[in-house]
Design an enzyme around this catalytic site. Structure first.
Site, PDB file in Angstrom:
ATOM      1  N   ASP A  11      -0.061   7.293  -8.445  1.00 25.16           N
ATOM      2  CA  ASP A  11       0.596   7.887  -7.265  1.00 25.16           C
ATOM      3  C   ASP A  11       1.657   8.963  -7.561  1.00 25.16           C
ATOM      4  O   ASP A  11       2.776   8.892  -7.028  1.00 25.16           O
ATOM      5  CB  ASP A  11       1.216   6.780  -6.403  1.00 25.16           C
ATOM      6  CG  ASP A  11       0.163   5.839  -5.807  1.00 25.16           C
ATOM      7  OD1 ASP A  11      -1.034   6.018  -6.088  1.00 25.16           O
ATOM      8  OD2 ASP A  11       0.553   4.915  -5.070  1.00 25.16           O
ATOM      9  N   ASP A  21      -2.307   7.452  -3.155  1.00 24.06           N
ATOM     10  CA  ASP A  21      -2.125   6.693  -1.941  1.00 24.06           C
ATOM     11  C   ASP A  21      -2.680   7.613  -0.848  1.00 24.06           C
ATOM     12  O   ASP A  21      -2.309   8.796  -0.785  1.00 24.06           O
ATOM     13  CB  ASP A  21      -0.613   6.457  -1.760  1.00 24.06           C
ATOM     14  CG  ASP A  21      -0.271   5.143  -1.099  1.00 24.06           C
ATOM     15  OD1 ASP A  21      -0.985   4.150  -1.296  1.00 24.06           O
ATOM     16  OD2 ASP A  21       0.762   5.112  -0.373  1.00 24.06           O
ATOM     17  N   HIS A  51      -3.543   7.426   3.040  1.00 20.81           N
ATOM     18  CA  HIS A  51      -3.531   6.675   4.298  1.00 20.81           C
ATOM     19  C   HIS A  51      -4.021   7.487   5.497  1.00 20.81           C
ATOM     20  O   HIS A  51      -3.682   8.672   5.626  1.00 20.81           O
ATOM     21  CB  HIS A  51      -2.110   6.206   4.611  1.00 20.81           C
ATOM     22  CG  HIS A  51      -1.507   5.287   3.597  1.00 20.81           C
ATOM     23  ND1 HIS A  51      -2.150   4.169   3.118  1.00 20.81           N
ATOM     24  CD2 HIS A  51      -0.295   5.318   2.969  1.00 20.81           C
ATOM     25  CE1 HIS A  51      -1.350   3.553   2.250  1.00 20.81           C
ATOM     26  NE2 HIS A  51      -0.228   4.230   2.133  1.00 20.81           N
ATOM     27  N   HIS A  73       3.721   8.196   5.190  1.00 17.96           N
ATOM     28  CA  HIS A  73       3.671   8.857   3.884  1.00 17.96           C
ATOM     29  C   HIS A  73       2.222   8.994   3.441  1.00 17.96           C
ATOM     30  O   HIS A  73       1.354   8.224   3.843  1.00 17.96           O
ATOM     31  CB  HIS A  73       4.468   8.051   2.844  1.00 17.96           C
ATOM     32  CG  HIS A  73       3.883   6.690   2.567  1.00 17.96           C
ATOM     33  ND1 HIS A  73       4.089   5.609   3.391  1.00 17.96           N
ATOM     34  CD2 HIS A  73       3.060   6.256   1.588  1.00 17.96           C
ATOM     35  CE1 HIS A  73       3.439   4.567   2.927  1.00 17.96           C
ATOM     36  NE2 HIS A  73       2.789   4.919   1.832  1.00 17.96           N
ATOM     37  N   LYS A  76      -6.706   5.184  -2.481  1.00 21.30           N
ATOM     38  CA  LYS A  76      -6.533   3.803  -2.004  1.00 21.30           C
ATOM     39  C   LYS A  76      -5.655   3.784  -0.762  1.00 21.30           C
ATOM     40  O   LYS A  76      -4.941   4.750  -0.504  1.00 21.30           O
ATOM     41  CB  LYS A  76      -5.906   2.954  -3.124  1.00 21.30           C
ATOM     42  CG  LYS A  76      -4.544   3.469  -3.520  1.00 21.30           C
ATOM     43  CD  LYS A  76      -3.957   2.734  -4.700  1.00 21.30           C
ATOM     44  CE  LYS A  76      -2.597   3.279  -5.063  1.00 21.30           C
ATOM     45  NZ  LYS A  76      -1.574   3.205  -4.016  1.00 21.30           N
ATOM     46  N   CYS A  97       3.376   0.029  -6.438  1.00 24.45           N
ATOM     47  CA  CYS A  97       2.015   0.322  -6.886  1.00 24.45           C
ATOM     48  C   CYS A  97       1.809   0.157  -8.385  1.00 24.45           C
ATOM     49  O   CYS A  97       0.740  -0.281  -8.809  1.00 24.45           O
ATOM     50  CB  CYS A  97       1.597   1.700  -6.386  1.00 24.45           C
ATOM     51  SG  CYS A  97       1.383   1.680  -4.578  1.00 24.45           S
TER      52      CYS A  97
HETATM   53  C1  VGL Z   1       3.799   2.849  -2.728  1.00 25.29           C
HETATM   54  C2  VGL Z   1       4.985   1.968  -0.970  1.00 25.29           C
HETATM   55  C3  VGL Z   1       3.987   2.341  -0.087  1.00 25.29           C
HETATM   56  C4  VGL Z   1       3.724   3.131  -4.187  1.00 25.29           C
HETATM   57  C5  VGL Z   1       2.786   3.212  -1.853  1.00 25.29           C
HETATM   58  O1  VGL Z   1       3.021   4.084  -4.598  1.00 25.29           O
HETATM   59  O2  VGL Z   1       4.388   2.409  -4.954  1.00 25.29           O
HETATM   60  N1  VGL Z   1       4.880   2.212  -2.269  1.00 25.29           N
HETATM   61  N2  VGL Z   1       2.900   2.954  -0.542  1.00 25.29           N
HETATM   62 ZN    ZN Z   2       1.436   3.716   0.849  1.00 24.71          ZN
END
Ligand code: VGL
Ligand code: ZN
Length: 204
Positions: free
Chosen positions: A8, A46, A48, A81, A106, A151
């Site tokens: 990420d 990430d 979404h 996010h 993901k 993550c």
């Molecule tokens: C993450 C919170 C929400 C991460 C992803 O990459 O650690 N944390 N989504």
């Molecule tokens: Zn996330």
């Protein structure tokens, strides 16, 4: 064979992003320094949908930092996010994306979050990453990225559970730290699961 797994390294987790991780941008040069030393480099994103269940905005009356039950799984709520296709979901512009062989996206199911690069948070849906590594003959993983306490931790715990040898680059990670000490506790949990934690200088 040893593969590099970058977690990420996206704009929204950088200090200027929607879900800022302090010094998140400091790990990008670490990733760039490591990439050339691996024949297989995988990066996660990430990714979404706009109405994702981990967004506080999807829960009327809730605010970021609240915890809810999301279809039977405890879920911390976050600011919106890493929305699919938006600039916040892109890799940091300084990341050497040319060195990345494979990208895993993901968190695409609005009903369940996916901190881990391997499984959704309910451990039901598989991203295919374990099979990908097995096909390529990768038995050992070197992991770094954002965020240590979400993550990275979930990815490392799953990798250990799946039987991969795991080394985490400590200075290649930064944490959200909703609670002070979350970063250190996350590293301790990763070590308890069998992961090695070392600084970049000790790997090279
Ligand atoms: C993450 C919170 C929400 C991460 C992803 O990459 O650690 N944390 N989504
Ligand atoms: Zn996330």
């Amino acid at each position: 064979m040893r593969a590099l797994l970058l977690v990420d390294l996206q704009n929204d987790f950088m200090p200027f992003g929607a879900l800022p991780v302090a010094e998140g941008d400091a790990v990008v040069p670490v990733a760039n320094a490591l990439m050339g030393r691996f024949s297989l480099v995988v990066a996660t994103q990430d990714w979404h949908p706009v109405d994702h269940g981990s967004f506080a905005s999807s829960h009327p009356g809730a605010t970021a930092g609240d915890t809810v039950d999301l279809f039977g799984v405890e879920q911390v709520l976050w600011p919106d996010h890493c929305v699919q296709g938006m600039p916040g979901a892109s890799f940091h512009s300084a990341l050497d994306v040319g060195g990345v062989d494979h990208v895993i996206r993901k968190g695409t199911d609005p009903a369940v979050d996916s901190y881990s690069a391997f499984f959704d948070n309910d451990h039901r849906k598989d991203t295919g990453l374990a099979a990908f590594f097995e096909e390529r003959g990768a038995e050992d993983l070197v992991v770094m990225g954002l965020a240590t306490d979400y993550c990275v931790k979930a990815t490392v715990l799953d990798a250990c559970g799946l039987g991969f040898g795991v080394t985490v680059i400590t200075d290649g990670c930064r944490a959200v730290e909703l609670q002070e000490g979350d970063s250190e506790r996350a590293f301790a949990q990763m070590r308890s699961a069998g992961a090695h934690t070392i600084a970049l200088a000790d790997l090279i």
